[in-house]
Design an enzyme around this catalytic site. Structure first.
Site, PDB file in Angstrom:
ATOM      1  CG  HIS A 101       1.205  15.455 -23.661  1.00 13.12           C
ATOM      2  ND1 HIS A 101       1.963  16.594 -23.817  1.00 13.12           N
ATOM      3  CD2 HIS A 101       1.983  14.587 -22.955  1.00 13.12           C
ATOM      4  CE1 HIS A 101       3.133  16.422 -23.226  1.00 13.12           C
ATOM      5  NE2 HIS A 101       3.175  15.221 -22.695  1.00 13.12           N
ATOM      6  CG  ASN A 142      -1.384  16.621 -20.038  1.00 13.08           C
ATOM      7  OD1 ASN A 142      -0.343  16.001 -19.858  1.00 13.08           O
ATOM      8  ND2 ASN A 142      -2.416  16.549 -19.222  1.00 13.08           N
ATOM      9  CE  LYS A 176       5.871  17.229 -14.066  1.00 13.32           C
ATOM     10  NZ  LYS A 176       5.880  16.031 -14.877  1.00 13.32           N
ATOM     11  CG  HIS A 183      -1.401  10.592 -25.503  1.00 15.81           C
ATOM     12  ND1 HIS A 183      -1.979  10.943 -24.313  1.00 15.81           N
ATOM     13  CD2 HIS A 183      -0.099  10.402 -25.229  1.00 15.81           C
ATOM     14  CE1 HIS A 183      -1.051  10.971 -23.370  1.00 15.81           C
ATOM     15  NE2 HIS A 183       0.098  10.649 -23.901  1.00 15.81           N
ATOM     16  NE  ARG A 211      -3.930  -2.107   2.141  1.00 15.10           N
ATOM     17  CZ  ARG A 211      -3.737  -3.171   2.915  1.00 15.10           C
ATOM     18  NH1 ARG A 211      -2.726  -3.193   3.760  1.00 15.10           N
ATOM     19  NH2 ARG A 211      -4.554  -4.193   2.850  1.00 15.10           N
ATOM     20  CE  LYS A 227      -0.262  13.802 -14.523  1.00 13.77           C
ATOM     21  NZ  LYS A 227      -0.611  14.286 -15.866  1.00 13.77           N
ATOM     22  CD  GLU A 286      -3.528  16.456 -15.571  1.00 13.98           C
ATOM     23  OE1 GLU A 286      -2.367  16.002 -15.455  1.00 13.98           O
ATOM     24  OE2 GLU A 286      -4.243  16.263 -16.550  1.00 13.98           O
ATOM     25  CG  HIS A 288       5.879  10.676 -24.742  1.00 10.42           C
ATOM     26  ND1 HIS A 288       4.504  10.596 -24.765  1.00 10.42           N
ATOM     27  CD2 HIS A 288       6.184  11.689 -23.882  1.00 10.42           C
ATOM     28  CE1 HIS A 288       4.006  11.512 -23.953  1.00 10.42           C
ATOM     29  NE2 HIS A 288       4.995  12.192 -23.403  1.00 10.42           N
ATOM     30  CD  GLU A 296       7.452  15.996 -22.772  1.00 10.03           C
ATOM     31  OE1 GLU A 296       6.773  16.953 -22.323  1.00 10.03           O
ATOM     32  OE2 GLU A 296       6.945  14.924 -23.139  1.00 10.03           O
ATOM     33  NE  ARG A 345       1.172  16.826 -12.811  1.00 11.09           N
ATOM     34  CZ  ARG A 345       1.818  15.983 -12.041  1.00 11.09           C
ATOM     35  NH1 ARG A 345       1.568  15.960 -10.744  1.00 11.09           N
ATOM     36  NH2 ARG A 345       2.726  15.166 -12.532  1.00 11.09           N
TER      37      ARG A 345
HETATM   38  P1  NAD Z   1      12.618   5.368 -22.117  1.00 12.61           P
HETATM   39  O1  NAD Z   1      12.508   5.236 -20.666  1.00 12.61           O
HETATM   40  O2  NAD Z   1      12.091   4.269 -22.958  1.00 12.61           O
HETATM   41  O3  NAD Z   1      14.139   5.629 -22.492  1.00 12.61           O
HETATM   42  C1  NAD Z   1      14.496   5.810 -23.840  1.00 12.61           C
HETATM   43  C2  NAD Z   1      15.644   4.884 -24.273  1.00 12.61           C
HETATM   44  O4  NAD Z   1      16.863   5.418 -23.805  1.00 12.61           O
HETATM   45  C3  NAD Z   1      15.549   3.481 -23.742  1.00 12.61           C
HETATM   46  O5  NAD Z   1      15.977   2.577 -24.720  1.00 12.61           O
HETATM   47  C4  NAD Z   1      16.525   3.500 -22.579  1.00 12.61           C
HETATM   48  O6  NAD Z   1      17.028   2.225 -22.256  1.00 12.61           O
HETATM   49  C5  NAD Z   1      17.605   4.406 -23.107  1.00 12.61           C
HETATM   50  N1  NAD Z   1      18.397   5.121 -22.110  1.00 12.61           N
HETATM   51  C6  NAD Z   1      17.948   5.691 -20.968  1.00 12.61           C
HETATM   52  N2  NAD Z   1      18.936   6.400 -20.403  1.00 12.61           N
HETATM   53  C7  NAD Z   1      20.029   6.253 -21.169  1.00 12.61           C
HETATM   54  C8  NAD Z   1      21.348   6.758 -21.095  1.00 12.61           C
HETATM   55  N3  NAD Z   1      21.725   7.614 -20.144  1.00 12.61           N
HETATM   56  N4  NAD Z   1      22.217   6.400 -22.050  1.00 12.61           N
HETATM   57  C9  NAD Z   1      21.831   5.584 -23.073  1.00 12.61           C
HETATM   58  N5  NAD Z   1      20.588   5.094 -23.209  1.00 12.61           N
HETATM   59  C10 NAD Z   1      19.691   5.432 -22.263  1.00 12.61           C
HETATM   60  O7  NAD Z   1      11.902   6.712 -22.639  1.00 12.61           O
HETATM   61  P2  NAD Z   1      11.723   8.172 -22.004  1.00 12.61           P
HETATM   62  O8  NAD Z   1      11.601   9.068 -23.161  1.00 12.61           O
HETATM   63  O9  NAD Z   1      12.735   8.452 -20.970  1.00 12.61           O
HETATM   64  O10 NAD Z   1      10.324   8.068 -21.269  1.00 12.61           O
HETATM   65  C11 NAD Z   1       9.123   7.866 -21.971  1.00 12.61           C
HETATM   66  C12 NAD Z   1       8.086   7.403 -20.988  1.00 12.61           C
HETATM   67  O11 NAD Z   1       7.885   8.416 -20.010  1.00 12.61           O
HETATM   68  C13 NAD Z   1       6.736   7.118 -21.610  1.00 12.61           C
HETATM   69  O12 NAD Z   1       6.281   5.873 -21.131  1.00 12.61           O
HETATM   70  C14 NAD Z   1       5.859   8.250 -21.107  1.00 12.61           C
HETATM   71  O13 NAD Z   1       4.517   7.859 -20.943  1.00 12.61           O
HETATM   72  C15 NAD Z   1       6.497   8.552 -19.785  1.00 12.61           C
HETATM   73  N6  NAD Z   1       6.249   9.916 -19.286  1.00 12.61           N
HETATM   74  C16 NAD Z   1       5.814  10.055 -18.028  1.00 12.61           C
HETATM   75  C17 NAD Z   1       5.604  11.311 -17.506  1.00 12.61           C
HETATM   76  C18 NAD Z   1       5.187  11.477 -16.089  1.00 12.61           C
HETATM   77  O14 NAD Z   1       4.869  12.594 -15.677  1.00 12.61           O
HETATM   78  N7  NAD Z   1       5.193  10.445 -15.287  1.00 12.61           N
HETATM   79  C19 NAD Z   1       5.860  12.448 -18.287  1.00 12.61           C
HETATM   80  C20 NAD Z   1       6.326  12.269 -19.589  1.00 12.61           C
HETATM   81  C21 NAD Z   1       6.525  10.986 -20.076  1.00 12.61           C
HETATM   82  N1  GLY Z   2       3.912  15.153 -17.827  1.00 10.00           N
HETATM   83  C1  GLY Z   2       2.644  15.653 -17.396  1.00 10.00           C
HETATM   84  C2  GLY Z   2       2.523  15.787 -15.919  1.00 10.00           C
HETATM   85  O1  GLY Z   2       3.406  15.451 -15.177  1.00 10.00           O
HETATM   86  O2  GLY Z   2       1.516  16.230 -15.461  1.00 10.00           O
END
Ligand code: NAD
Ligand code: GLY
Length: 361
Positions: free
Chosen positions: A244, A241, A223, A248, A117, A139, A233, A261, A181, A237
């Site tokens: 987005h 997006n 942020k 999406h 939990r 998030k 949100e 993304h 971003e 917040r």
């Molecule tokens: P990812 O986590 O898939 O990383 C991208 C690639 O880079 C992967 O192949 C990873 O292994 C590689 N990598 C990571 N760090 C590295 C490094 N230092 N050197 C070499 N390779 C490296 O993608 P991302 O763009 O980091 O994240 C995308 C995800 O984030 C999506 O699932 C999206 O929904 C999510 N997201 C979440 C939020 C949130 O607020 N929680 C906001 C934006 C995006």
């Molecule tokens: N990336 C959108 C949020 O964190 O709200």
């Protein structure tokens, strides 16, 4: 090293930004008890896992490697994290450490929200996108076959540790996706930052350490401010997006594999800006300048080949910002001034989609 604070009363936490922070004792400082599970993936582990483990000596440190990729951001993979925690008899006082990009961060955060939990977790983001966005704000989620990030929770980390040196190994395409971003903050709420980014684009693309560090710092400050204002949100917040809803739709239309993304967000931001211009809110010159800036960053600026306007509109209707049947969009009143609104003419939206989708490369 710079330290920012995400001000959320008893859930407040620091964001540390600096060079070489993986070798600092920061992680240890934020581990509450004697157990830790470090979760990373197969690509990142050979690069950085040993350095993280070295900072945790004397504790019960378990680690696990997940497969690399968005398609593994699933309930099935999440269960493996719970298996590992139970195998290691992790108690409620354990700390999970997410070493990776947004995929690892979102999944580990959600595992931490659910395990017994709710347990502590620390974000150690290794992509630019994760450093400027996903690691901050709590998030967490996994994807469902019917929709991205559909199963999740708000669960804030105990700390975010950003070692800017890790970006040296990030592939160029991933770096550009993260820049989308960064630009987003300028567009939605910080026109000074937008101008600064435009002026420093070459240094940024060259990964100049001081310019990059400044861009990460200003992104995280934006942020943190937004999250402190509206953690779950309920209102402002949603401005984060920008692009987005269109993005999406692009990701879904292309099967979550062809576009990253951040790439989908880049094109989505241009579509949002174009609609704002078509509504008479934003000068067309601002849209053209944004498009040129994103293209300069190596980001796509047109919707994918084959995506039709009606398909895009249908996919947009699945967005989380649909309320009582009306689709709210993040649009721009001006650069640095975004609004969330359902107050637009759907016919103008459809005309823009038809024009943009026909122009898709
Ligand atoms: P990812 O986590 O898939 O990383 C991208 C690639 O880079 C992967 O192949 C990873 O292994 C590689 N990598 C990571 N760090 C590295 C490094 N230092 N050197 C070499 N390779 C490296 O993608 P991302 O763009 O980091 O994240 C995308 C995800 O984030 C999506 O699932 C999206 O929904 C999510 N997201 C979440 C939020 C949130 O607020 N929680 C906001 C934006 C995006
Ligand atoms: N990336 C959108 C949020 O964190 O709200």
């Amino acid at each position: 090293m710079h330290t920012l604070n995400v001000a959320l009363a008893e859930r407040s936490y620091p964001i540390y930004i600096g060079k070489g922070l993986l070798d600092h004792d920061l992680l240890r400082k934020h581990v509450r008890a004697r157990q830790v599970l470090v979760v990373t993936n197969e690509a990142i582990a050979p690069l950085y896992l040993d350095r993280v483990l070295a900072g945790l000596q004397g504790l019960q440190v378990d680690s696990m490697l997940l497969p690399d990729g968005e398609k593994y951001k699933s309930l099935a993979v999440l269960e493996k994290i719970f298996d590992r925690l139970l195998e290691g008899r992790h108690a409620r006082t354990t700390t999970l450490i997410a070493l990776g990009g947004g995929v690892i961060g979102d999944m580990v955060g959600f595992a931490a929200a659910c395990y017994q939990r709710g347990v502590d977790f620390i974000q150690v983001p290794t992509t630019l996108l994760a450093q400027v966005d996903s690691s901050v704000g709590g998030k967490t989620a996994v994807n469902h076959p019917r929709g991205k990030n559909m199963i999740g929770a708000f669960h804030q980390p105990k700390a975010v540790i950003i070692d800017t040196d890790v970006l040296e190994t990030l592939p160029a395409r991933e770096f550009s996706a993260g820049l989308a971003e960064v630009i987003k903050y300028g567009l939605i709420r910080d026109v000074e930052f937008y101008r600064w980014l435009t002026a420093n684009i070459d240094a940024l693309l060259g990964r100049d350490p001081s310019v990059l560090s400044e861009a990460i710092l200003r992104s995280c400050q934006n942020k943190a401010d937004v999250v402190a204002e509206d953690e779950t949100e309920q209102g402002s917040r949603a401005l984060l997006n920008l692009g987005h809803t269109f993005g999406h739709a692009i990701e879904t239309a292309t099967g979550y594999s062809a576009w990253l993304h951040g790439e989908a967000v880049a094109t989505g931001m241009i579509m949002a800006a174009q609609l704002s211009a078509d509504l008479g809110w934003l000068p067309q010159a601002d849209v053209d300048a944004l498009s040129a800036l994103l293209a300069r960053m190596g980001l796509p600026v047109k919707p994918p080949v084959g995506m039709t306007a009606s398909q895009c509109r249908e996919l947009m209707a699945l967005d989380k910002k649909v309320h009582d049947g009306s689709l709210r969009l993040v649009l721009l009143r001006a650069i640095g001034q975004a609004v969330v609104t359902a107050d637009y003419d759907d016919a103008v939206l459809m005309r823009m989609l038809e024009r943009d989708c026909a122009a898709g490369e």
